[in-house]
Design a protein around this motif. Structure first.
Motif, short mmCIF file in Angstrom:
data_model
loop_
_atom_site.label_atom_id
_atom_site.label_comp_id
_atom_site.label_asym_id
_atom_site.label_seq_id
_atom_site.Cartn_x
_atom_site.Cartn_y
_atom_site.Cartn_z
N VAL A 207 90.26 44.51 45.62
CA VAL A 207 90.39 45.10 44.28
C VAL A 207 91.85 45.04 43.83
CG1 VAL A 207 90.06 47.19 42.90
CG2 VAL A 207 88.45 46.65 44.73
N ILE A 208 92.07 44.49 42.62
CA ILE A 208 93.41 44.48 42.02
C ILE A 208 93.43 45.53 40.92
CG2 ILE A 208 95.07 43.12 40.69
CD1 ILE A 208 93.98 40.65 42.22
N VAL A 209 94.38 46.44 41.00
CA VAL A 209 94.46 47.60 40.11
C VAL A 209 95.47 47.34 38.99
CG1 VAL A 209 95.11 50.04 40.01
CG2 VAL A 209 93.81 49.18 41.97
N THR A 229 89.97 59.63 44.49
CA THR A 229 89.14 59.12 45.59
C THR A 229 89.67 59.52 46.96
OG1 THR A 229 90.33 57.00 45.57
CG2 THR A 229 88.33 57.14 44.22
N GLN A 230 90.92 60.07 46.98
CA GLN A 230 91.55 60.54 48.24
C GLN A 230 91.67 59.42 49.28
OE1 GLN A 230 92.84 63.84 48.88
NE2 GLN A 230 92.65 63.83 46.66
N ARG A 231 92.01 58.23 48.80
CA ARG A 231 92.19 57.09 49.71
C ARG A 231 93.66 56.65 49.68
NH1 ARG A 231 87.85 55.18 52.86
NH2 ARG A 231 89.27 53.45 53.07
N SER A 232 94.14 56.15 50.83
CA SER A 232 95.53 55.69 50.93
C SER A 232 95.57 54.22 51.35
CB SER A 232 96.31 56.54 51.93
OG SER A 232 96.35 57.90 51.51
N PHE A 233 96.56 53.49 50.83
CA PHE A 233 96.69 52.05 51.12
C PHE A 233 98.16 51.66 51.15
CE2 PHE A 233 92.84 52.77 48.64
CZ PHE A 233 91.86 52.18 49.44
N ILE A 266 84.98 48.54 46.41
CA ILE A 266 85.16 48.86 44.99
C ILE A 266 85.01 50.36 44.73
CG2 ILE A 266 84.37 46.59 44.23
CD1 ILE A 266 81.70 47.85 43.55
N HIS A 267 84.43 51.11 45.68
CA HIS A 267 84.25 52.56 45.51
C HIS A 267 85.55 53.33 45.75
CE1 HIS A 267 80.00 51.77 45.22
NE2 HIS A 267 80.01 51.15 46.38
N ASP A 307 66.68 37.82 45.37
CA ASP A 307 67.92 38.00 44.58
C ASP A 307 68.29 39.46 44.38
OD1 ASP A 307 68.37 35.32 44.26
OD2 ASP A 307 67.38 35.16 42.31
N LEU A 308 67.53 40.41 44.98
CA LEU A 308 67.80 41.83 44.76
C LEU A 308 69.18 42.24 45.28
CD1 LEU A 308 66.64 44.51 43.67
CD2 LEU A 308 65.83 44.99 45.98
N VAL A 309 69.52 41.82 46.51
CA VAL A 309 70.83 42.17 47.11
C VAL A 309 71.98 41.50 46.34
CG1 VAL A 309 72.27 42.07 49.18
CG2 VAL A 309 69.84 42.69 49.37
N PRO A 310 71.90 40.17 46.06
CA PRO A 310 72.96 39.55 45.24
C PRO A 310 73.12 40.22 43.88
CG PRO A 310 71.61 37.85 46.24
CD PRO A 310 70.93 39.16 46.53
N LEU A 311 72.01 40.69 43.28
CA LEU A 311 72.10 41.37 41.98
C LEU A 311 72.84 42.69 42.11
CD1 LEU A 311 71.37 41.63 38.98
CD2 LEU A 311 69.16 42.58 39.65
N ARG A 312 72.57 43.45 43.19
CA ARG A 312 73.28 44.72 43.41
C ARG A 312 74.78 44.48 43.57
NH1 ARG A 312 72.58 49.91 45.43
NH2 ARG A 312 70.36 49.71 45.80
N VAL A 313 75.15 43.48 44.37
CA VAL A 313 76.58 43.17 44.59
C VAL A 313 77.23 42.78 43.26
CG1 VAL A 313 78.16 41.55 45.71
CG2 VAL A 313 76.22 42.47 46.99
N ALA A 314 76.52 41.96 42.46
CA ALA A 314 77.06 41.54 41.17
C ALA A 314 77.25 42.73 40.23
CB ALA A 314 76.11 40.52 40.53
N LEU A 315 76.31 43.66 40.23
CA LEU A 315 76.41 44.86 39.37
C LEU A 315 77.57 45.75 39.80
CD1 LEU A 315 72.62 45.82 39.05
CD2 LEU A 315 74.08 44.98 37.21
N GLU A 316 77.79 45.87 41.11
CA GLU A 316 78.90 46.69 41.61
C GLU A 316 80.25 46.11 41.19
OE1 GLU A 316 78.19 46.96 45.80
OE2 GLU A 316 76.95 48.76 45.62
N LYS A 317 80.39 44.79 41.30
CA LYS A 317 81.65 44.13 40.90
C LYS A 317 81.89 44.28 39.40
CE LYS A 317 81.90 40.61 44.54
NZ LYS A 317 81.88 39.15 44.83
N LEU A 318 80.80 44.16 38.63
CA LEU A 318 80.92 44.26 37.17
C LEU A 318 81.27 45.68 36.74
CD1 LEU A 318 80.60 42.41 34.71
CD2 LEU A 318 78.26 43.18 34.52
#
Length: 598
Positions: A207-209, A229-233, A266-267, A307-318
């Motif tokens: 992910v690029i912010v 999100t309480q995440r550190s990087f 992405i979360h 195509d259900l799993v590829p569709l879920r991944v595509a929706l998450e990225k979008l």
């Protein structure tokens, strides 16, 4: 760079008033883009944007400009103009101190001009009014300036006249940006505080912010913390847009840029979140953004089960790149497993579908769009319904509410009667008429959103010969005479075909659906009855005649009682088949009814 030499501004306007062309001229004038790399709509990097000639995503770019021997850094954000992408404009305004309000010298003040100007005023931005396309033969600068003064309270002497196509007046515009737009405020020595206004997923870097720094500074190797999100990087790269991503040593207070920190999920990133240092954290998070309310819903289903799993991944990225888009899993008896998706409008829905098919190579089926409703039950609970399947029985409903919008229609005055007729036909409630000039007016109506989303815009364009424009804002939910329309095939309810309609339109909609299904469902050996119902009340009916077999064909002459016996036997067989058999509805029949083709 000294913070006093930084200017953050965006360009806001109605569709086709020349935002992207003006951005092109600004980039050329500052030589941000070399002549070899230059192309029209240089900031519109999506194929869809270039094909349709509209901006879908807001784009940021950093330019260097010199005035009176002083070097300035100008951070520009080019924004979309369509009402469905107003959330992109809203997010962009939060990262700026000023806005160029662009108005077409021929078309004048339009619906989105007014809406975007008020958004900028609410954010306390310095507005620079600019009249574009003054080189056109049909330009009417004096009339349009009067419209701007009357509608938005802009003083005529403040309006700059430019031609984004020829470059006329661009130098004066740069001077106005430097003189009128205030430099950013912030504490360069304080703890890091940066607002995430966008993000994108890269297959190699994660992910690029995209962020705007309000306090402190950010360098490569810094440990950062996301406050929501309480995440550190650990930051792997920071940079600016020129307009391509260009790495720099550091991002300082007031600057706009990006960071890459090997964020794999992405979360872990949320639009509107505050970025700070892990050890020396900011005491208070930045205000961020209010999550947009999805106005239109539809189902998206893969054409193949694989195509259900590829569709879920595509929706998450979008959804990462478009925070106004929402989705959740659902199952349809007709179409199998898929997702219920929320959008800001019909164009937004269309763009998301095309992006999914192009960017993710997933073939999808889209159902007809619907809006959200509120239902008050006997317990006094208020439930939000975005799927007709979830509507309770009639006896449980105390009150049915539908979403209502305030619609502003900017039209030539000779078409007032035609446009009013369309609005009244769609259950519109007249509010006001405001004259921009002798020839142009703003009509304000309150309309149910369900009556707007399908073809209101097309009807408006037809009635005004293409000169009418519209903009709407959500007012809230109001009580209405709404009912759930069910479709029964062979006496069994088909959940996938249920819909919520106004009581006055239920008969016509039910008759139309039944007729459509009669054409699509193949004939069976028994009669198939198609019914439209409200609760237990049947309001429309169509029947498909059974296929006939001549059982007496082999009887040559002889006693008539033999023929009667065979016919009675056939009749009994069909009766028994009807009682135990089920009607087979092909997927094509569902698609013809569910697909938004009318």
């Amino acid at each position: 760079m000294n913070i006093d030499r930084i200017r953050n501004f965006c360009i806001i306007a109605h569709i086709d008033h020349g935002k992207s062309t003006l951005a092109d001229r600004l980039l050329q004038s500052t030589q941000t883009v070399s002549s070899r790399d230059f192309r029209d709509q240089v900031l519109d990097d999506m194929d869809l944007e270039r094909e349709r000639g509209i901006t879908i995503k807001a784009s940021a770019v950093t330019m260097n400009y010199t005035k009176d021997g002083k070097d300035y850094v100008l951070n520009l954000i080019d924004t979309p103009g369509h009402v469905d992408f107003s959330y992109e404009v809203f997010r962009s305004l939060a990262a700026c101190e000023g806005a160029i309000l662009l108005v077409d010298a021929a078309q004048g003040v339009e619906a989105q001009t007014v809406a975007n100007a008020y958004l900028a005023i609410e954010k306390n931005l310095e507005i620079i009014p600019v009249l574009n396309k003054i080189d056109l033969q049909q330009a009417r600068p004096q009339e349009v300036i009067e419209e701007m003064e009357k509608t938005l309270g802009i003083l005529p002497k403040e309006v700059l006249k430019v031609s984004a196509k020829t470059g006329l007046g661009i130098d004066e515009l740069f001077k106005a940006v430097i003189e009128r737009v205030p430099p950013p405020k912030g504490n360069p020595q304080g703890p890091l505080s940066g607002l995430i206004f966008d993000s994108v997923y890269d297959d190699y870097r994660g992910v690029i912010v995209y962020l705007r720094i309000f306090d402190g500074s950010l360098r490569r190797g810094d440990r950062i913390h996301m406050m929501k999100t309480q995440r550190s990087f650990e930051v792997a790269e920071v940079g600016v847009f020129r307009p391509k991503m260009t790495p720099v040593e550091a991002l300082h207070t007031g600057e706009v840029g990006y960071l890459a920190a090997s964020i794999k999920s992405i979360h872990d990133v949320e639009i509107g979140d505050t970025v700070t240092h892990e050890k020396e954290r900011a005491s208070v998070a930045l205000p961020g953004y209010q999550r947009p309310l999805a106005m239109v819903y539809c189902g998206l289903y893969p054409t193949a089960d694989t195509d259900l799993v590829p569709l879920r991944v595509a929706l998450e990225k979008l959804s990462l790149n478009d925070s106004s888009f929402t989705f959740e899993p659902e199952r349809s008896p007709a179409l199998g497993f898929g997702f219920r998706c929320g959008f800001l409008g019909l164009l937004h829905m269309e763009i998301v579908q095309e992006r999914l098919e192009r960017e993710s190579n997933v073939s999808i089926i889209q159902t007809a769009p619907s809006v959200t409703y509120e239902i008050v039950n006997k317990k006094g609970e208020v439930n939000t319904i975005d799927n007709p399947d979830h509507v309770p029985d009639e006896g449980e409903i105390v009150e049915f509410r539908e979403p209502v919008v305030a619609m502003k229609l900017v039209i030539p005055s000779q078409y007032i009667g035609a446009v009013m007729a369309i609005a009244e036909e769609r259950r519109g409630k007249y509010v006001s008429t405001e004259y921009l000039s002798e020839k142009r007016v703003i009509l304000t109506y309150e309309l149910p959103l369900a009556e707007v989303i399908f073809d209101f815009y097309d009807k408006l364009k037809s009635a005004t010969r293409g000169y009418g424009t519209m903009d709407y804002t959500f007012l809230g939910y109001r009580p209405a005479e709404l009912v759930k329309l069910d479709i029964l095939v062979g006496g069994k309810k088909v959940d996938a075909l249920s819909s919520i309609v106004h009581e006055d339109q239920a008969y016509y909609k039910g008759k139309k659906l039944a007729k459509k299904l009669r054409e699509e469902i193949p004939r069976h050996l028994f009669e198939v009855v198609i019914q439209a119902a409200i609760g237990s009340r049947i309001i429309a009916r169509e029947s498909i005649r059974p296929m006939r077999k001549d059982v007496t064909a082999k009887c040559y002459g002889g006693d008539i009682t033999r023929k009667r016996k065979l016919l009675e036997k056939q009749k009994e067989g069909k009766k028994r088949m009807k009682s135990v058999g089920s009607v087979e509805i092909p997927q094509e029949a569902f698609l013809s009814v569910l697909t938004p083709n009318e």
